[in-house]
Enzyme design. Sequence first.
Site, mmCIF file in Angstrom:
data_model
loop_
_atom_site.group_PDB
_atom_site.id
_atom_site.type_symbol
_atom_site.label_atom_id
_atom_site.label_comp_id
_atom_site.label_asym_id
_atom_site.label_seq_id
_atom_site.Cartn_x
_atom_site.Cartn_y
_atom_site.Cartn_z
ATOM 1 N N ASP A 153 -18.918 30.810 -18.768
ATOM 2 C CA ASP A 153 -18.898 31.789 -19.847
ATOM 3 C C ASP A 153 -18.528 31.104 -21.160
ATOM 4 O OD1 ASP A 153 -18.775 34.887 -20.411
ATOM 5 O OD2 ASP A 153 -17.064 34.013 -21.464
ATOM 6 N N HIS A 212 -19.666 40.517 -20.056
ATOM 7 C CA HIS A 212 -19.797 39.106 -19.683
ATOM 8 C C HIS A 212 -20.276 38.959 -18.241
ATOM 9 C CE1 HIS A 212 -17.619 37.218 -23.187
ATOM 10 N NE2 HIS A 212 -17.346 38.492 -23.351
#
Length: 462
Positions: A121, A24
């Site tokens: 995210d 991520h």
Amino acid sequence: MSTSDQPSGDLTHVALFPSAGMGHLVPFLRLAAALLRHHCKLTLITSHPAVSSAESQLISRFVSAFPQITELKFHIVSLDPLVANSDDPFFLQFEAIRRSVHLLTSPLSALSPPLSALVCDVSLISSALVLSATLKIPNYVLFTSSAIMFSLFAYYPFVKMSDPSGDLIHIPAIGSIPKTSLPPPLLVDNSIFNKIFTQDGRRIKELNGVLINAMDAMEGDTVAALNSGKVLDGLPPVVPIGPLLPCEFENPEGKSPIKWLEKLPPRSVVFASFGSRTAASREQIKEIGIGLASSGYKFLWIVKDKVVDKEDKEGLEEVVGEELMEKLEEKGMVLKEWVNQEEILGHRAVGGFVSHCGWNSVMEAALKGVPVLAWPQNGDQMINAGLVAKKGVGMWVEKWGWGHKCVVKGEELGGRIKELMESDVLRARAAELKEEAAKAVAVGGSCDRAIERLIGRWSKGI
């Protein structure tokens, strides 16, 4: 004047908010570097304490490389694993960050100039939507997987409600995905992953846009279906910004295999690496070693047997076994540390990649034109492996299933590696994809144009 030289983002201030895990974090930092090339002002929100040392070290190198970035250190509220119903350290971090986002309102409000947009995210959508509404700024998501995985993320909550017992997930305009290919944690009711996937999937339509590290040559048809409303009506714009380019700050300290590779002929080495979160069993590690040694090719193998690197205390001989290690060192190089994967894949000596098929790895292989032997271990990787096989840039042995659930014998692995390395068809298709990727990342290419359009939207508050 080239596109990247235009001061288009001088008045545009964007906050980037990654979550836990290298898979991520890395695309967020690569996006940050791309935005800086277009003169955006950036604030990077970093969550502390980080789960892994690799994350902390990468952020440190990034901030040193780009001192113009504002780093907003965000100290998250601790979370009881029993309350969260999980023992996965990265999923626990997802949930801890989500529960702590309200603490960011004041420091983000105080930034100068005021923020133009927030890019968060995918694991933080619900919490970030509250935050962006309070700040009165647009909220975008950087989706850190493939466009086909995003189509599943968008459509799954509705499938779950209408047909929870089917063996296939049929996504309009995309096709069917077997439930056996879904991320295993998604099939565990009340898990953190299941909760995030279903709850946040329902809220996608509230976002201003979705950024994906994708390119037309691999997923143009999927992106077009998403943007035409054929998958699900009312989705926000899906913007392909890939392939996101690796950067110099990603080079880790430690032993580099490049000097070793320099001594070897072109396309003579197979590179085997299974990502930052894949911890193989000792039995499987032994079989991988046997497979590599029996393949007939030189190899570079990155060994990992712990999910979190902070817990990784044992040496290579202890993990692999002293006797096997001696045999391996005669035929290849074995490392147990973080390496610059993109640099390795780009070396002329590397002719094949045995990979878990994490999305960053898939895109790096595409960028460098290296065919892939897909061996999914968890998460989105089986869906990614299917795409790799469909596009003809690699092979996927479906009967191997999930890597963490069964042991693949060394003899079979060695045979598949030989097949990968000797396939002219796979090599040619991978080379074609490399050419398309090069066009996308060139000055004035599709990546540049997508970033320019995003900055234009953000400067208008949309």
